[in-house]
Design a protein around this motif. Structure first.
Motif, PDB file in Angstrom:
ATOM      1  N   ALA A 222       9.438   8.848 -33.192  1.00  0.00           N
ATOM      2  CA  ALA A 222      10.557   8.929 -32.109  1.00  0.00           C
ATOM      3  C   ALA A 222      10.574  10.338 -31.780  1.00  0.00           C
ATOM      4  O   ALA A 222      11.321  10.619 -30.806  1.00  0.00           O
ATOM      5  CB  ALA A 222      11.930   8.817 -33.083  1.00  0.00           C
ATOM      6  N   GLY A 223       9.856  11.319 -32.327  1.00  0.00           N
ATOM      7  CA  GLY A 223       9.663  12.686 -32.073  1.00  0.00           C
ATOM      8  C   GLY A 223       8.652  12.840 -30.937  1.00  0.00           C
ATOM      9  O   GLY A 223       8.743  13.495 -29.877  1.00  0.00           O
ATOM     10  N   CYS A 224       7.310  12.343 -31.211  1.00  0.00           N
ATOM     11  CA  CYS A 224       6.167  12.634 -30.348  1.00  0.00           C
ATOM     12  C   CYS A 224       5.915  11.486 -29.337  1.00  0.00           C
ATOM     13  O   CYS A 224       4.725  11.603 -28.694  1.00  0.00           O
ATOM     14  CB  CYS A 224       5.046  13.466 -31.108  1.00  0.00           C
ATOM     15  SG  CYS A 224       4.332  12.292 -32.127  1.00  0.00           S
ATOM     16  N   ASN A 225       6.280  10.176 -29.822  1.00  0.00           N
ATOM     17  CA  ASN A 225       6.038   9.114 -29.177  1.00  0.00           C
ATOM     18  C   ASN A 225       4.395   8.537 -29.390  1.00  0.00           C
ATOM     19  O   ASN A 225       4.069   7.951 -28.735  1.00  0.00           O
ATOM     20  CB  ASN A 225       6.475   9.063 -27.671  1.00  0.00           C
ATOM     21  CG  ASN A 225       6.601   7.648 -27.099  1.00  0.00           C
ATOM     22  OD1 ASN A 225       7.138   6.857 -27.893  1.00  0.00           O
ATOM     23  ND2 ASN A 225       6.140   7.473 -25.889  1.00  0.00           N
ATOM     24  N   THR A 226       3.983   8.977 -30.362  1.00  0.00           N
ATOM     25  CA  THR A 226       2.519   8.495 -30.840  1.00  0.00           C
ATOM     26  C   THR A 226       2.570   7.397 -31.996  1.00  0.00           C
ATOM     27  O   THR A 226       3.669   7.669 -32.887  1.00  0.00           O
ATOM     28  CB  THR A 226       1.477   9.766 -31.074  1.00  0.00           C
ATOM     29  OG1 THR A 226       1.965  10.545 -31.933  1.00  0.00           O
ATOM     30  CG2 THR A 226       1.485  10.700 -29.402  1.00  0.00           C
ATOM     31  N   ARG A 267      23.777  10.252 -31.444  1.00  0.00           N
ATOM     32  CA  ARG A 267      23.115   8.990 -30.677  1.00  0.00           C
ATOM     33  C   ARG A 267      21.589   9.114 -30.627  1.00  0.00           C
ATOM     34  O   ARG A 267      20.941   8.660 -31.836  1.00  0.00           O
ATOM     35  CB  ARG A 267      23.637   9.507 -29.267  1.00  0.00           C
ATOM     36  CG  ARG A 267      25.035   9.275 -29.027  1.00  0.00           C
ATOM     37  CD  ARG A 267      25.694   9.525 -27.671  1.00  0.00           C
ATOM     38  NE  ARG A 267      25.415  10.824 -27.092  1.00  0.00           N
ATOM     39  CZ  ARG A 267      26.248  11.853 -27.328  1.00  0.00           C
ATOM     40  NH1 ARG A 267      27.372  11.534 -28.111  1.00  0.00           N
ATOM     41  NH2 ARG A 267      26.081  13.035 -27.098  1.00  0.00           N
ATOM     42  N   ASP A 268      21.022   9.411 -29.682  1.00  0.00           N
ATOM     43  CA  ASP A 268      19.184   9.544 -29.828  1.00  0.00           C
ATOM     44  C   ASP A 268      18.810  10.741 -30.583  1.00  0.00           C
ATOM     45  O   ASP A 268      17.703  11.046 -30.721  1.00  0.00           O
ATOM     46  CB  ASP A 268      18.867   9.522 -28.553  1.00  0.00           C
ATOM     47  CG  ASP A 268      19.048   8.037 -27.859  1.00  0.00           C
ATOM     48  OD1 ASP A 268      19.250   7.253 -28.708  1.00  0.00           O
ATOM     49  OD2 ASP A 268      18.969   7.921 -26.590  1.00  0.00           O
ATOM     50  N   GLN A 269      19.711  11.605 -30.897  1.00  0.00           N
ATOM     51  CA  GLN A 269      19.309  13.027 -31.467  1.00  0.00           C
ATOM     52  C   GLN A 269      19.835  13.012 -32.893  1.00  0.00           C
ATOM     53  O   GLN A 269      20.426  12.274 -33.584  1.00  0.00           O
ATOM     54  CB  GLN A 269      20.159  14.168 -30.910  1.00  0.00           C
ATOM     55  CG  GLN A 269      19.859  14.408 -29.491  1.00  0.00           C
ATOM     56  CD  GLN A 269      20.541  15.388 -28.701  1.00  0.00           C
ATOM     57  OE1 GLN A 269      21.695  15.895 -29.417  1.00  0.00           O
ATOM     58  NE2 GLN A 269      19.948  15.932 -27.801  1.00  0.00           N
TER      59      GLN A 269
END
Length: 279
Positions: A222-226, A267-269
């Motif tokens: 969820a942080g770097c999307n890898t 929320r998303d954070q």
């Protein structure tokens, strides 16, 4: 008056006495033995003119002194060898210095055909296939658990079969989940790239390279999307439906690491305590 006939060395008359001619000069027996007789290598005594003398490599022996220094048997007319200055009969030499066949426990005689492998020796006819019992000779063989097999027997009866191609695996290979593969047969289920010597993982019973596994099955950070693969990423953190690489689990505002600290979802954070207090 008759001519004198004297010993060349001591000048004593030789009339009526035994003498020995040396280069046309007569010598009485005592003078001959003293001047020309050889010394026995074994007993160090003179080998007299009337004694049978044996000769070997510049060494001279009385016949009765030419014997094995181990068992003292006569070597006249017998095969023997030399250890430094000592003579040894073939039997004593073989008992002490020759190899023993590990199959029949008999001596491998010098000069006979033999086979050596891993510190052991065999008569040529004793080195046989453990399965078909035919002599292996100079043909290729395969050791397995202290037994030796000719190639056809090993491949047909002993060698494990590759899980992929079903052909015998005679050397090397890869073991995975109690099954074996040729190195070239152990490949990624996705891209078919060889996995031997490379990091890989599995999905069910199927092995995958890191790239294919990441593309097909790995969850995204969820942080770097890898992809979170577990290869080189270290540990990861999971919260509700989201996952993070451990280095990526940090406050969405100030970027301080939240690993081992309290945090607040917004929320998303995700926020650290300080940033959450500012709201």
């Amino acid at each position: 008056m008759s001519d004198r006939f004297d010993c060349k060395n001591c000048n004593e008359s030789l009339y009526g006495r035994k003498y020995i001619q040396v280069e046309d000069s007569p010598h009485c027996v005592p003078c001959y033995d003293r001047l020309y007789a050889n010394t026995c290598q074994e007993c160090k005594e003179i080998i007299g003119h009337n004694a049978k003398e044996l000769f070997y490599e510049d060494r001279h022996y009385h016949e009765h002194c030419f014997r094995c220094f181990r068992c003292e048997r006569s070597l006249a007319g017998e095969p023997f060898t030399s250890l430094e200055d000592a003579l040894v009969c073939s039997q004593c030499y073989c008992s002490e210095f020759s190899s023993k066949c590990v199959a029949c426990d008999q001596i491998v005689m010098p000069g006979s055909k033999m086979l050596e492998y891993d510190g052991s020796a065999w008569h040529e006819e004793c080195f046989v296939c453990h399965s078909c019992e035919k002599p292996i000779g100079a043909e290729a063989f395969i050791p397995d658990k202290n037994n030796y097999y000719c190639t056809p027997c090993y491949e047909g009866r002993v060698a494990p079969q590759c899980s992929h191609c079903k052909k015998p695996l005679t050397k090397g290979g890869v073991t995975y989940k109690n099954e074996v593969w040729h190195r070239e047969c152990f490949v990624c289920t996705g891209c078919k790239a060889p996995l031997s010597g490379q990091p890989f993982t599995s999905q069910g019973e199927s092995p995958y390279c890191v790239k294919c596994f990441s593309n097909l099955y790995a969850k995204k950070c969820a942080g770097c999307n890898t992809a979170i693969t577990g290869f080189g990423d270290g540990k990861y953190i999971s919260f509700e439906e989201r996952q993070w690489h451990q280095p990526c689990f940090k406050c969405s505002r100030c970027s301080v690491s939240l690993v081992g600290s309290g945090f607040f979802p917004d929320r998303d954070q995700i926020l650290c305590t300080d940033c959450n207090s500012e709201d």
